[in-house]
Design a protein around this motif. Structure first.
Motif, mmCIF file in Angstrom:
data_model
loop_
_atom_site.group_PDB
_atom_site.id
_atom_site.type_symbol
_atom_site.label_atom_id
_atom_site.label_comp_id
_atom_site.label_asym_id
_atom_site.label_seq_id
_atom_site.Cartn_x
_atom_site.Cartn_y
_atom_site.Cartn_z
ATOM 1 N N THR A 6 13.719 -28.251 -3.137
ATOM 2 C CA THR A 6 12.771 -28.165 -4.244
ATOM 3 C C THR A 6 11.351 -28.346 -3.737
ATOM 4 O O THR A 6 11.070 -29.301 -3.011
ATOM 5 C CB THR A 6 13.075 -29.251 -5.308
ATOM 6 O OG1 THR A 6 14.427 -29.116 -5.738
ATOM 7 C CG2 THR A 6 12.147 -29.131 -6.492
ATOM 8 N N ALA A 7 10.477 -27.434 -4.135
ATOM 9 C CA ALA A 7 9.060 -27.520 -3.784
ATOM 10 C C ALA A 7 8.342 -28.431 -4.768
ATOM 11 O O ALA A 7 8.560 -28.352 -5.975
ATOM 12 C CB ALA A 7 8.432 -26.133 -3.825
ATOM 13 N N LEU A 8 7.490 -29.291 -4.249
ATOM 14 C CA LEU A 8 6.556 -30.072 -5.058
ATOM 15 C C LEU A 8 5.202 -29.383 -4.911
ATOM 16 O O LEU A 8 4.719 -29.217 -3.790
ATOM 17 C CB LEU A 8 6.470 -31.506 -4.551
ATOM 18 C CG LEU A 8 7.755 -32.320 -4.615
ATOM 19 C CD1 LEU A 8 7.606 -33.623 -3.838
ATOM 20 C CD2 LEU A 8 8.123 -32.605 -6.056
ATOM 21 N N ARG A 61 9.460 -33.924 3.186
ATOM 22 C CA ARG A 61 8.143 -33.625 3.747
ATOM 23 C C ARG A 61 7.057 -34.006 2.738
ATOM 24 O O ARG A 61 7.193 -33.769 1.546
ATOM 25 C CB ARG A 61 7.972 -32.136 4.062
ATOM 26 C CG ARG A 61 8.921 -31.570 5.065
ATOM 27 C CD ARG A 61 8.632 -32.044 6.486
ATOM 28 N NE ARG A 61 9.414 -31.317 7.457
ATOM 29 C CZ ARG A 61 10.672 -31.566 7.773
ATOM 30 N NH1 ARG A 61 11.328 -32.542 7.175
ATOM 31 N NH2 ARG A 61 11.301 -30.843 8.685
ATOM 32 N N GLN A 62 5.990 -34.592 3.247
ATOM 33 C CA GLN A 62 4.755 -34.783 2.501
ATOM 34 C C GLN A 62 3.745 -33.867 3.187
ATOM 35 O O GLN A 62 3.172 -34.211 4.207
ATOM 36 C CB GLN A 62 4.289 -36.237 2.557
ATOM 37 C CG GLN A 62 5.140 -37.190 1.768
ATOM 38 C CD GLN A 62 4.641 -38.633 1.864
ATOM 39 O OE1 GLN A 62 4.030 -39.021 2.849
ATOM 40 N NE2 GLN A 62 4.934 -39.407 0.845
ATOM 41 N N ILE A 63 3.561 -32.680 2.638
ATOM 42 C CA ILE A 63 2.689 -31.676 3.233
ATOM 43 C C ILE A 63 1.225 -32.095 3.113
ATOM 44 O O ILE A 63 0.448 -31.925 4.034
ATOM 45 C CB ILE A 63 2.891 -30.295 2.566
ATOM 46 C CG1 ILE A 63 4.361 -29.895 2.530
ATOM 47 C CG2 ILE A 63 2.025 -29.231 3.218
ATOM 48 C CD1 ILE A 63 5.015 -29.685 3.859
ATOM 49 N N VAL A 78 8.280 -31.574 -0.188
ATOM 50 C CA VAL A 78 9.589 -30.932 -0.301
ATOM 51 C C VAL A 78 10.660 -31.998 -0.524
ATOM 52 O O VAL A 78 10.725 -32.990 0.213
ATOM 53 C CB VAL A 78 9.931 -30.127 0.962
ATOM 54 C CG1 VAL A 78 11.333 -29.538 0.876
ATOM 55 C CG2 VAL A 78 8.909 -29.029 1.199
ATOM 56 N N ILE A 79 11.487 -31.765 -1.534
ATOM 57 C CA ILE A 79 12.676 -32.580 -1.785
ATOM 58 C C ILE A 79 13.881 -31.721 -1.417
ATOM 59 O O ILE A 79 13.938 -30.546 -1.783
ATOM 60 C CB ILE A 79 12.775 -32.996 -3.268
ATOM 61 C CG1 ILE A 79 11.604 -33.893 -3.646
ATOM 62 C CG2 ILE A 79 14.111 -33.687 -3.548
ATOM 63 C CD1 ILE A 79 11.511 -34.191 -5.127
ATOM 64 N N ALA A 80 14.816 -32.305 -0.678
ATOM 65 C CA ALA A 80 16.011 -31.551 -0.301
ATOM 66 C C ALA A 80 17.231 -32.474 -0.327
ATOM 67 O O ALA A 80 17.119 -33.694 -0.171
ATOM 68 C CB ALA A 80 15.846 -30.945 1.093
ATOM 69 N N ALA A 81 18.384 -31.849 -0.522
ATOM 70 C CA ALA A 81 19.649 -32.576 -0.472
ATOM 71 C C ALA A 81 19.854 -33.141 0.936
ATOM 72 O O ALA A 81 19.358 -32.572 1.915
ATOM 73 C CB ALA A 81 20.794 -31.645 -0.841
ATOM 74 N N PRO A 82 20.588 -34.247 1.058
ATOM 75 C CA PRO A 82 20.788 -34.878 2.363
ATOM 76 C C PRO A 82 21.400 -33.950 3.412
ATOM 77 O O PRO A 82 21.085 -34.062 4.591
ATOM 78 C CB PRO A 82 21.725 -36.046 2.069
ATOM 79 C CG PRO A 82 21.599 -36.311 0.613
ATOM 80 C CD PRO A 82 21.229 -35.004 -0.017
#
Length: 102
Positions: A6-8, A61-63, A78-82
């Motif tokens: 998922t994009a933030l 990630r914190q872009i 970015v949020i992603a599954a483990p």
């Protein structure tokens, strides 16, 4: 891609908004997030707004660093599954294209 990423992004908070400042990160890199949880704040000339996670996963990630000003739609994190690999996250970031804003 085997699992969700998922994009933030910088949200459009008003009709004339062109950019926003990442005011604060509420979640540390590598932390688990859940839907509805505040992840970061975006500040404009008129308002500061909490941006919440739309999916569960890990903040991978914190872009944009705190204090960074970006255009609406720009990738902030970015949020992603483990089970998503770092290579998949990097590929997602490299191929990210912001949605056209009206």
């Amino acid at each position: 891609m085997s699992a969700p990423i998922t994009a933030l992004t910088v949200p459009k908070l008003g009709l004339t908004m062109k950019e926003g400042l990442v005011a604060v990160w509420h979640v540390e890199l590598g932390a688990t997030v859940n839907p509805g949880q505040p992840v970061f704040d975006v500040e404009t000339e008129k308002v500061t707004s909490e941006c919440v996670a739309e999916s569960s996963g890990i903040l991978r990630r914190q872009i944009a660093a705190k204090g960074t000003t970006l255009p609406v739609g720009a990738l902030v994190g970015v949020i992603a599954a483990p089970e998503v690999s770092d290579a998949e996250v990097d590929q997602f970031i490299a191929g990210f294209k912001p949605e056209q804003q009206v």
